[in-house]
Motif scaffolding. Structure first.
Motif, short mmCIF file in Angstrom:
data_model
loop_
_atom_site.label_atom_id
_atom_site.label_comp_id
_atom_site.label_asym_id
_atom_site.label_seq_id
_atom_site.Cartn_x
_atom_site.Cartn_y
_atom_site.Cartn_z
N PRO A 248 31.01 34.79 46.97
CA PRO A 248 31.43 33.48 46.45
C PRO A 248 31.85 33.53 44.99
O PRO A 248 32.82 32.87 44.59
CB PRO A 248 30.18 32.61 46.64
CG PRO A 248 29.43 33.25 47.76
CD PRO A 248 29.67 34.72 47.61
N ALA A 249 31.14 34.32 44.17
CA ALA A 249 31.49 34.40 42.75
C ALA A 249 32.87 35.00 42.56
O ALA A 249 33.67 34.52 41.73
CB ALA A 249 30.45 35.25 42.00
N GLU A 250 33.18 36.03 43.33
CA GLU A 250 34.49 36.65 43.21
C GLU A 250 35.58 35.70 43.70
O GLU A 250 36.62 35.53 43.05
CB GLU A 250 34.52 37.95 44.01
CG GLU A 250 35.78 38.77 43.81
CD GLU A 250 35.81 40.03 44.66
OE1 GLU A 250 36.86 40.71 44.62
OE2 GLU A 250 34.83 40.31 45.37
N GLN A 251 35.35 35.06 44.84
CA GLN A 251 36.35 34.13 45.36
C GLN A 251 36.57 32.98 44.39
O GLN A 251 37.71 32.55 44.16
CB GLN A 251 35.90 33.60 46.72
CG GLN A 251 36.97 32.74 47.40
CD GLN A 251 36.57 32.27 48.79
OE1 GLN A 251 35.38 32.14 49.07
NE2 GLN A 251 37.54 32.03 49.64
N ALA A 252 35.50 32.48 43.80
CA ALA A 252 35.63 31.37 42.84
C ALA A 252 36.46 31.79 41.63
O ALA A 252 37.27 31.00 41.12
CB ALA A 252 34.25 30.90 42.40
N ALA A 253 36.29 33.03 41.19
CA ALA A 253 37.05 33.50 40.03
C ALA A 253 38.54 33.53 40.34
O ALA A 253 39.37 33.09 39.53
CB ALA A 253 36.57 34.88 39.62
#
Length: 489
Positions: A248-253
């Protein structure tokens, strides 16, 4: 034509700090210590005290999230904040138990960098510096993990010469590792070396990378395409990166990046959709909440925008976002609230500088519009000598204009906007700056074209400068009949 937005005020930093001198002093102390044991012991003594400075950590992530966080940190891609906190605690315990574990020190240092970048807490950067240099002292200069971490740390501090130095060392030590290429592209871009940035991207794209790495590679390609003015290609790469992201953190970035590209072209509904999706995926995202607030303001939803800014800045008081909020208040005629944000911004800048972050670009911009333009010129001249990227060219040109040096200002504004001189970025702000400078020099045709271009690129790019652009166009009047249209020049 007077385009000054505010009367000069007090300098943001009365005396230019010297973070690089402090870093050099620390480096000399570390180098002079005995290799391995003495340095590791010195850093170990600092860890317990530093951990006491933090609030209680959030709940630890599940077992699956922990390996993903370690992979993200070692790959240099965005990692979730709860996982980072857990990883840092585990690595601190490991280096206490095994102070000559070079990889543990490198992972710890890289995790500090990522946490500082995500939270905006620059006090993590000196910790990262100590951990990464300890790793180098234990293993030696071919320690690619430590060199990767030092490159990331230099980028977080906006120290592009140092990032280039460490990045090139890492690439030389392991030329087939993709992680050495990605940050080096950012270093070349910050130095205005676009030729090397593009050739490095070409080499990166030619490498065989696994599924975990591909989204980060696509995101890096998007940044280079954006610098070249290839908007559609940049959007495609970032959209694909978000779809292929593994956390999720990577996708959000990557979704935040898509939102920023939509904002840059004035597509407010698209920008808001992506910023809000990023916030839902990862509430610890720094850029997405500020992007959402900025977009709400442009949509005329001012009350919601102010609340969104306050929420974002209460959690992560980024200096640039504080200045942005101050300018929004200023556009609303709320001068006292604007000054409160500028005061907060000054305090945050001092904290960042004390931790070794180069904030000269932001300080120069602030001084040009809200303080002492001459001081802004002096700072930005030095910054241009050290790392002559497009952002610095634009800021220096504008500061020179605000200081009354329009002829020289146009030289730098041209660098920031002419593709032949490196300025491939399609930026409404850069076009506005150049148009205002040209109007001051009575170059009415070019001024009219660049001011119109700014409003075409993004008609909402700034609550203060959009009205100034429209007023400048009205003052210029209609073009004469014999003036060639833009597409014939």
């Amino acid at each position: 034509m007077d385009n000054r937005l505010r009367a000069p005020g007090a300098s943001l930093l009365p005396e230019p700090p010297a973070p690089r001198q402090r870093r050099r002093l620390l480096r000399r102390v570390l180098v002079s210590a005995l290799a391995g044991g003495v340095v590791a012991g010195a850093v170990l003594m600092l860890l317990p005290q530093e951990r006491q400075e933090r609030l209680a950590p959030p709940p630890a992530p599940g077992p699956r999230a922990q390996p993903q966080t370690l992979t993200a940190v070692t790959y240099g891609v965005p990692a979730g904040l709860p996982g980072l906190t857990t990883l840092i605690g585990r690595q601190e315990q490991r280096v206490r138990a095994q102070p000559r574990d070079a990889r543990a020190w490198a992972v710890l240092g890289s995790a500090y960098v990522e946490r500082g970048r995500r939270t905006g807490d620059a006090t993590d950067y000196p910790r990262a510096d100590r951990a990464l240099r300890t790793s180098l002292d234990v293993r030696g200069e071919r320690n690619t993990e430590a060199l990767d971490g030092l490159t990331a740390l230099a980028l977080a501090r906006r120290d592009f010469p140092a990032a280039k130095q460490y990045g090139e060392q890492a690439l030389k030590a392991a030329p087939k590792r993709w992680t050495a290429y990605a940050p080096l592209i950012d270093a070349y871009t910050g130095l205005g070396d676009y030729k090397n940035a593009r050739s490095t991207l070409d080499k990166l794209m030619g490498l065989r990378t696994d599924a975990a790495a591909r989204p980060a590679v696509m995101a890096r390609a998007a940044a280079v395409y954006q610098d070249r003015g290839w908007r559609e290609d940049a959007v495609a790469q970032l959209t694909d990166a978000a779809a292929a992201a593994r956390t999720p953190a990577e996708q959000a970035a990557w979704l935040t990046g898509v939102g920023q590209l939509a904002w840059d072209r004035g597509d407010l509904p698209e920008a808001l959709r992506h910023f809000e999706a990023a916030v839902r995926l990862d509430p610890d995202q720094r850029a997405a909440p500020a992007g959402r607030a900025r977009t709400l303001a442009a949509l005329g939803r001012t009350t919601e925008a102010l609340a969104a800014y306050r929420t974002a800045l209460a959690k992560q008081p980024d200096p640039a976002d504080l200045m942005e909020l101050g300018e929004l208040y200023e556009s609303l005629g709320q001068e006292q609230l604007a000054e409160e944000q500028y005061t907060r911004m000054k305090a945050e800048v001092r904290r960042q500088v004390a931790a070794g972050v180069d904030e000269e670009l932001l300080i120069g911009r602030f001084e040009a519009d809200h303080g002492e333009p001459v001081d802004g010129v002096e700072r930005l001249r030095e910054e241009w000598q050290r790392q002559p990227g497009i952002e610095v060219a634009d800021a220096l040109g504008w500061a020179l204009h605000r200081a009354g040096e329009d002829q020289e200002a146009l030289t730098y504004a041209s660098v920031a906007t002419d593709k032949a001189k490196g300025g491939g970025v399609r930026s409404a702000l850069y076009a506005f700056h150049r148009g205002v400078i040209e109007a001051e020099l009575e170059q009415d045709g070019p001024a009219r074209r660049h001011l119109q271009e700014a409003l075409r690129i993004n008609p909402y790019f700034s609550p203060l400068r959009v009205p100034a652009a429209r007023a400048a166009l009205r003052a210029l009047g209609e073009p004469p009949e014999d003036e060639l249209p833009e597409d014939h020049l």
